[in-house]
Each structure stands twice: as C-alpha cells, then as structure tokens.
Design an enzyme around this catalytic site. Structure first.
Site, PDB file in Angstrom:
ATOM      1  N   THR A   1       1.372   3.417   2.339  1.00 18.29           N
ATOM      2  CA  THR A   1       2.209   3.542   3.537  1.00 18.29           C
ATOM      3  C   THR A   1       3.506   2.761   3.372  1.00 18.29           C
ATOM      4  O   THR A   1       4.590   3.234   3.738  1.00 18.29           O
ATOM      5  CB  THR A   1       1.443   3.042   4.774  1.00 18.29           C
ATOM      6  OG1 THR A   1       0.274   3.835   4.953  1.00 18.29           O
ATOM      7  CG2 THR A   1       2.319   3.124   6.018  1.00 18.29           C
TER       8      THR A   1
ATOM      9  N   CYS B   1      -8.435   5.535  24.376  1.00 16.06           N
ATOM     10  CA  CYS B   1      -8.830   4.160  24.714  1.00 16.06           C
ATOM     11  C   CYS B   1      -9.945   4.159  25.756  1.00 16.06           C
ATOM     12  O   CYS B   1     -10.934   3.416  25.638  1.00 16.06           O
ATOM     13  CB  CYS B   1      -7.627   3.376  25.219  1.00 16.06           C
ATOM     14  SG  CYS B   1      -6.411   2.943  23.945  1.00 16.06           S
TER      15      CYS B   1
ATOM     16  N   CYS C   1       0.834  -1.200   0.000  1.00 13.61           N
ATOM     17  CA  CYS C   1       0.000   0.000   0.000  1.00 13.61           C
ATOM     18  C   CYS C   1       0.872   1.255   0.000  1.00 13.61           C
ATOM     19  O   CYS C   1       2.102   1.190   0.030  1.00 13.61           O
ATOM     20  CB  CYS C   1      -0.939   0.003   1.203  1.00 13.61           C
ATOM     21  SG  CYS C   1      -0.121   0.375   2.771  1.00 13.61           S
TER      22      CYS C   1
ATOM     23  N   CYS D   1      -4.981   5.234  27.609  1.00 15.37           N
ATOM     24  CA  CYS D   1      -4.919   6.660  27.276  1.00 15.37           C
ATOM     25  C   CYS D   1      -6.344   7.231  27.190  1.00 15.37           C
ATOM     26  O   CYS D   1      -7.325   6.474  27.210  1.00 15.37           O
ATOM     27  CB  CYS D   1      -4.183   6.868  25.964  1.00 15.37           C
ATOM     28  SG  CYS D   1      -5.095   6.292  24.515  1.00 15.37           S
TER      29      CYS D   1
ATOM     30  N   CYS E   1      -5.745   5.261  19.503  1.00 17.13           N
ATOM     31  CA  CYS E   1      -4.991   5.333  20.755  1.00 17.13           C
ATOM     32  C   CYS E   1      -3.866   6.367  20.635  1.00 17.13           C
ATOM     33  O   CYS E   1      -3.221   6.493  19.592  1.00 17.13           O
ATOM     34  CB  CYS E   1      -4.411   3.946  21.033  1.00 17.13           C
ATOM     35  SG  CYS E   1      -3.149   3.853  22.313  1.00 17.13           S
TER      36      CYS E   1
ATOM     37  N   HIS F   1       5.853   4.723   1.351  1.00 17.90           N
ATOM     38  CA  HIS F   1       6.498   5.769   2.151  1.00 17.90           C
ATOM     39  C   HIS F   1       7.666   5.186   2.947  1.00 17.90           C
ATOM     40  O   HIS F   1       8.731   5.811   3.079  1.00 17.90           O
ATOM     41  CB  HIS F   1       5.490   6.417   3.094  1.00 17.90           C
ATOM     42  CG  HIS F   1       4.571   7.392   2.418  1.00 17.90           C
ATOM     43  ND1 HIS F   1       5.027   8.491   1.727  1.00 17.90           N
ATOM     44  CD2 HIS F   1       3.229   7.421   2.331  1.00 17.90           C
ATOM     45  CE1 HIS F   1       3.998   9.159   1.243  1.00 17.90           C
ATOM     46  NE2 HIS F   1       2.892   8.532   1.587  1.00 17.90           N
TER      47      HIS F   1
ATOM     48  N   HIS G   1       1.208  -4.998   6.192  1.00 20.19           N
ATOM     49  CA  HIS G   1       0.121  -5.197   7.147  1.00 20.19           C
ATOM     50  C   HIS G   1      -1.189  -5.607   6.475  1.00 20.19           C
ATOM     51  O   HIS G   1      -2.129  -5.987   7.151  1.00 20.19           O
ATOM     52  CB  HIS G   1      -0.116  -3.919   7.958  1.00 20.19           C
ATOM     53  CG  HIS G   1      -0.362  -2.714   7.116  1.00 20.19           C
ATOM     54  ND1 HIS G   1       0.677  -1.931   6.626  1.00 20.19           N
ATOM     55  CD2 HIS G   1      -1.491  -2.166   6.641  1.00 20.19           C
ATOM     56  CE1 HIS G   1       0.172  -0.952   5.909  1.00 20.19           C
ATOM     57  NE2 HIS G   1      -1.140  -1.073   5.893  1.00 20.19           N
ATOM     58  N   GLU G   2      -1.268  -5.550   5.140  1.00 24.45           N
ATOM     59  CA  GLU G   2      -2.437  -6.061   4.422  1.00 24.45           C
ATOM     60  C   GLU G   2      -2.139  -7.513   4.089  1.00 24.45           C
ATOM     61  O   GLU G   2      -1.324  -7.782   3.210  1.00 24.45           O
ATOM     62  CB  GLU G   2      -2.673  -5.271   3.132  1.00 24.45           C
ATOM     63  CG  GLU G   2      -2.889  -3.783   3.321  1.00 24.45           C
ATOM     64  CD  GLU G   2      -3.085  -3.067   1.984  1.00 24.45           C
ATOM     65  OE1 GLU G   2      -3.109  -3.747   0.938  1.00 24.45           O
ATOM     66  OE2 GLU G   2      -3.227  -1.834   1.986  1.00 24.45           O
TER      67      GLU G   2
ATOM     68  N   CYS H   1      -2.894   0.863  23.747  1.00 24.89           N
ATOM     69  CA  CYS H   1      -2.427   0.756  25.130  1.00 24.89           C
ATOM     70  C   CYS H   1      -3.543   0.412  26.102  1.00 24.89           C
ATOM     71  O   CYS H   1      -3.307  -0.189  27.155  1.00 24.89           O
ATOM     72  CB  CYS H   1      -1.739   2.056  25.559  1.00 24.89           C
ATOM     73  SG  CYS H   1      -2.870   3.448  25.848  1.00 24.89           S
TER      74      CYS H   1
END
Length: 347
Positions: free
Chosen positions: A48, A105, A46, A102, A113, A51, A69-70, A99
């Site tokens: 990202t 979350c 993708c 926060c 998050c 990049h 991650h895909e 986390c």
C-alpha cells in the site's frame, strides 16, 4: 477524523508527490485527553505504501505527510484519561479509525466501516519520531518481543484475518497463489493451523523461503499447477484457495483449483473488475470470501505467533534502513528477494 488526532513531532519522512520522499521536522506537543504519544522505533514498508509513493492514492493522502502504518514503538506520554498503557510500554497500532454509526459498525463489523479512516493513509502515519494517536488503537506488546519483531504484527494480523475468514482447519489443504510478503505470511499461519500448504510463486527465492518452512512450492510458469494440486489432494482440489497475486489470470485460477464446496478467499486488491468463472462457482458450489484488513483478535493472534516463536520473524526482515534513507526502503521492497523492509525511525 481530524488530522490533529494524529499529530507528529521530530524528524519525519514525508511523502510529497509521486516518487518523492523528503525529510522534514516539526515541533512535538503533549498528547490531549484520550491520546497517546509514541516514540516510533520501526516502520515496515508494504505494498500500500508503494502505491502511495507511485501517486496512485493521491486522492486519499493529504501530502505532504508522513505515511506508514506497520510500526512499533514505546509510549512517550499519555493524555488525561488514558489508563490502557503508560510511558515506557512497547506498543504497536491497529491503524483503523471507524465512525461507530454506519451499518457495518452497528452490525459489529467496524473494521470495514463504510467511512473507515485508515491511519497512515487518510491521516498522518508512523514515519516520524513522535506520533500521537487515539488510545483506542494502541495495542500493547508483551515483554520479550523485540521492537523489530513488533513491527511485523500488523502484516501478520492481515494473514491471520485471511486464514480465520477462510475457516481453514487442520488436515485441510490450502493453496496460496502468490508468494509475496502477505502470501508467505498466509502460508505460515495456515501451517500453524495444521493445514497442508501449496504455494504457487514464480520467483525462486520466494519459493525457497516457503519450502524451508514446510510448504510444497510450485513454479506456476514452468509447472502444471492443476496437476500438482490434484496430485496432493487425490484429485479433489484444494479446500481453501487464497488469491494473493492480484492479477486477472490468478483470479481465474483460484476457482479452478478449489474442491467441491471449497472456499476461495480474495486477498489481493484488484482495482479493476476481473473475470471470475461463475459457472465453476455454481457447478462446484464454491464460496467466494472477501478478506480486508483485520480485527483486534487478529492482532492478538499475530502477537502470540511472534511471542511464541511460531513464525520466523528474523527471516522475514530482509533489510533495515535509517529514516534518512526511507526512499531506499521502498526501492528495496520492489526487488523480488525482499519480504519485509523496516525503517529505523530513530536513526
């Protein structure tokens, strides 16, 4: 989160430095308690990832490491206490690790998050034969969905989240500015909602793809986008405008083409501040909506769209290359004709 939670094994395509992907290997170990080991089948490349390859995200990536991650794969083994999946199950991963403590979350918005770990960027990703991840982020894929199609779930979940955030309804008009992979998916999801879709994209091949699937297409360079939007909305403007191109001019266009009390959804990442016509926002009482990543319901919706054949999964896959040619997948994605390029990790 500790890198050891995302341990790998077998052959891997490692990002090492700007412009470089190198093939390596590492031993695999059984998953610890609460973890799932996945035999990765396909990984989609993708924007990202591009990049990262160009060195723009070296402050987040612990090179050398596999990224990606895909993905899709089958469960190889599970650690103690895991009963959500079992060996042999087809799965994908929702690559967000939050986390839990926060303000975001605690407010129920864990997907954004304040200390979010995006799996495959801050930690080891899926471009490896075996990938171990927490069971909490593993998403089962129903029978009948191929491993290739399952690798499309994550980007389709992005589009599902964008459309859900927009509150787009049947009969409304959606203007999608930018016809890259995510823009095309937003157009497809918008059409499934029952909206009328206008897609603005300078590339003829991408316009042709959108037109085949029911969108009114516009070349924003050669055509008067404002006049066409006005024509299709009886002068009112679009109910929802999705800004997916990610340049300053399109950010300005997004608010110009929205109707009174319309919604403008900022999908593209603008790394630097860009001008927005706030007077227009004030004058027409527009809503500016940010849309980042996804939630589990978006993954479930994406899976159902693929399972039911409501998105043209085969047409979305432009090319598939073996793991040893991962760099070629990145190069192919940079061509205007490509929508989704997959890496076949086991070959």
């Amino acid at each position: 989160m500790a890198m050891t939670r995302y341990a790998g094994g077998g052959r891997a395509a490692n990002y090492t430095k700007s412009g470089h992907i190198e093939l390596g290997s590492s031993p695999a170990f059984p998953p610890d308690e609460g973890l799932v080991q996945i035999r990765v089948a396909y990984v989609g490349i993708c924007g990202t990832d591009l990049h990262i390859l160009h060195g723009h995200m070296d402050h987040r990536v612990n090179a050398p490491q596999p990224i990606g991650h895909e993905m899709s794969g089958t469960v190889e083994a599970v650690g103690a206490g895991v009963d959500s999946v079992r060996p042999g199950d087809t799965v994908t991963v929702m690559p967000l690790d939050w986390c839990g403590d926060c303000p975001a979350c605690r407010a129920g918005h864990a997907h954004i998050c304040h200390r979010l770990n995006f799996v495959g960027i801050e930690t080891t990703g899926a471009l490896q034969e075996l990938w171990t991840v927490p069971a909490s982020i593993v998403v089962p894929i129903p029978a009948g969905v191929s491993l290739q199609h399952a690798a499309l779930v994550e980007p389709l979940a992005v589009a599902s989240h964008d459309v859900r955030r927009s509150r787009l309804a049947a009969g409304e008009t959606a203007l999608v500015i930018g016809g890259g992979p995510i823009g095309q998916l937003i157009a497809l999801v918008s059409a499934q909602v029952g909206a009328k879709v206008i897609l603005a994209e300078p590339n003829a091949d991408r316009r042709a793809f959108a037109a085949r699937h029911g969108a009114t297409v516009v070349d924003p360079i050669a055509d008067d986008l404002g006049a066409i939007v006005s024509e299709h909305t009886s002068g009112a403007g679009a109910d929802v405008v999705f800004e997916v191109a990610g340049v300053a001019a399109t950010a300005l266009d997004a608010v110009r083409h929205a109707r009174t009390r319309g919604r403008v959804v900022m999908v593209a990442i603008h790394p630097q501040p860009v001008p927005i016509d706030l007077h227009r926002v004030f004058w027409r009482e527009l809503e500016l909506i940010g849309a980042r990543v996804y939630e589990r319901e978006d993954f479930d919706h994406a899976i159902e769209l693929i399972r039911s054949g409501l998105v043209p999964a085969d047409e979305l896959i432009s090319a598939t290359v073996p793991l040893a040619r991962t760099l070629e997948a990145f190069e192919t994605l940079t061509t205007a004709q490509a929508l989704k390029v997959l890496v076949d990790v086991q070959n």
